[in-house]
Design a protein around this motif. Structure first.
Motif, short mmCIF file in Angstrom:
data_model
loop_
_atom_site.label_atom_id
_atom_site.label_comp_id
_atom_site.label_asym_id
_atom_site.label_seq_id
_atom_site.Cartn_x
_atom_site.Cartn_y
_atom_site.Cartn_z
N ALA A 1 13.82 13.03 -3.83
CA ALA A 1 13.73 11.66 -4.34
C ALA A 1 14.99 11.21 -5.08
N ASP A 2 15.60 12.07 -5.82
CA ASP A 2 16.78 11.71 -6.60
C ASP A 2 18.00 12.41 -6.04
N GLU A 3 19.07 11.68 -5.90
CA GLU A 3 20.30 12.32 -5.42
C GLU A 3 20.78 13.41 -6.37
N ASP A 4 20.49 13.26 -7.67
CA ASP A 4 20.94 14.27 -8.63
C ASP A 4 19.86 15.31 -8.93
N SER A 5 18.79 15.32 -8.20
CA SER A 5 17.71 16.29 -8.32
C SER A 5 16.93 16.19 -9.63
N GLY A 6 17.08 15.11 -10.36
CA GLY A 6 16.41 14.97 -11.65
C GLY A 6 14.90 15.00 -11.57
N LEU A 7 14.30 14.29 -10.63
CA LEU A 7 12.84 14.29 -10.52
C LEU A 7 12.33 15.67 -10.15
N PHE A 8 12.97 16.32 -9.20
CA PHE A 8 12.55 17.66 -8.78
C PHE A 8 12.63 18.64 -9.95
N GLU A 9 13.72 18.62 -10.68
CA GLU A 9 13.85 19.51 -11.85
C GLU A 9 12.77 19.23 -12.87
N THR A 10 12.48 17.96 -13.13
CA THR A 10 11.44 17.60 -14.09
C THR A 10 10.09 18.16 -13.66
N VAL A 11 9.75 17.97 -12.39
CA VAL A 11 8.45 18.43 -11.89
C VAL A 11 8.36 19.96 -11.94
N ILE A 12 9.40 20.65 -11.52
CA ILE A 12 9.39 22.12 -11.57
C ILE A 12 9.17 22.59 -13.01
N ASN A 13 9.86 22.00 -13.96
CA ASN A 13 9.71 22.41 -15.35
C ASN A 13 8.33 22.07 -15.90
N LEU A 14 7.73 20.97 -15.46
CA LEU A 14 6.36 20.65 -15.89
C LEU A 14 5.37 21.67 -15.33
N VAL A 15 5.54 22.06 -14.08
CA VAL A 15 4.66 23.08 -13.50
C VAL A 15 4.83 24.40 -14.26
N HIS A 16 6.06 24.76 -14.51
CA HIS A 16 6.34 26.00 -15.25
C HIS A 16 5.67 25.98 -16.63
N ARG A 17 5.72 24.85 -17.29
CA ARG A 17 5.18 24.73 -18.65
C ARG A 17 3.65 24.62 -18.67
N HIS A 18 3.07 23.83 -17.76
CA HIS A 18 1.64 23.51 -17.85
C HIS A 18 0.76 24.28 -16.88
N ALA A 19 1.35 24.96 -15.91
CA ALA A 19 0.56 25.78 -14.97
C ALA A 19 1.35 27.05 -14.65
N PRO A 20 1.67 27.83 -15.69
CA PRO A 20 2.54 28.99 -15.48
C PRO A 20 1.97 30.06 -14.56
N ALA A 21 0.66 30.11 -14.40
CA ALA A 21 0.07 31.12 -13.54
C ALA A 21 -0.01 30.68 -12.07
N ALA A 22 0.27 29.41 -11.81
CA ALA A 22 0.16 28.88 -10.45
C ALA A 22 1.36 29.28 -9.61
#
Length: 128
Positions: A82-103
């Motif tokens: 979605a973002d040329e600078d990968s900002g959205l992807f990085e945000t989503v990955i970090n949210l998954v890591h923080r809020h669903a670490p076992a997934a």
């Protein structure tokens, strides 16, 4: 099988992505991908966000991640690109890591193959 959803599919709402393009093929692919989960007896939910400025994407994704203990989170290609600078992807990955670490995290190739992406990461493995 537990009736609670096991897979969360994070993606873009094709009707809320700006530009001159036809969202119908993507919407149809999402529906087909979600139908595969049901056909295989795997609970799944979607969290689709818009790029039209109508969503607080972090808040929407965080709420979805907090809704259940997910076994797998599939991150769709729209978010990954979605973002040329990968900002959205990085945000989503970090949210998954923080809020669903076992997934487990999975990536689909198309909206229609989302079940197969998740099936690679589900324990015990589901027939793909």
């Amino acid at each position: 099988m537990d009736s609670k959803p096991r897979v969360l599919v994070l993606g873009l709402d094709p009707y809320r992505v700006p530009g001159p393009w036809d969202p119908e093929p993507v919407a149809t692919g999402i529906q087909a991908g979600m139908a595969d989960f049901a056909a295989h007896g795997v609970g799944a939910e979607t969290c689709l966000v818009g790029l039209d400025g109508s969503d607080d994407i972090e808040a929407v994704v965080t709420a979805a991640l907090a809704a259940h203990p997910w076994e797998c989170v599939v991150i769709g290609g729209g978010i990954r690109r979605a973002d040329e600078d990968s900002g959205l992807f990085e945000t989503v990955i970090n949210l998954v890591h923080r809020h669903a670490p076992a997934a487990a995290i999975a990536f689909n190739q198309t909206p229609a193959d989302t079940y197969h992406a998740a099936a690679r990461r589900l324990t015990p493995p589901r027939d793909a």
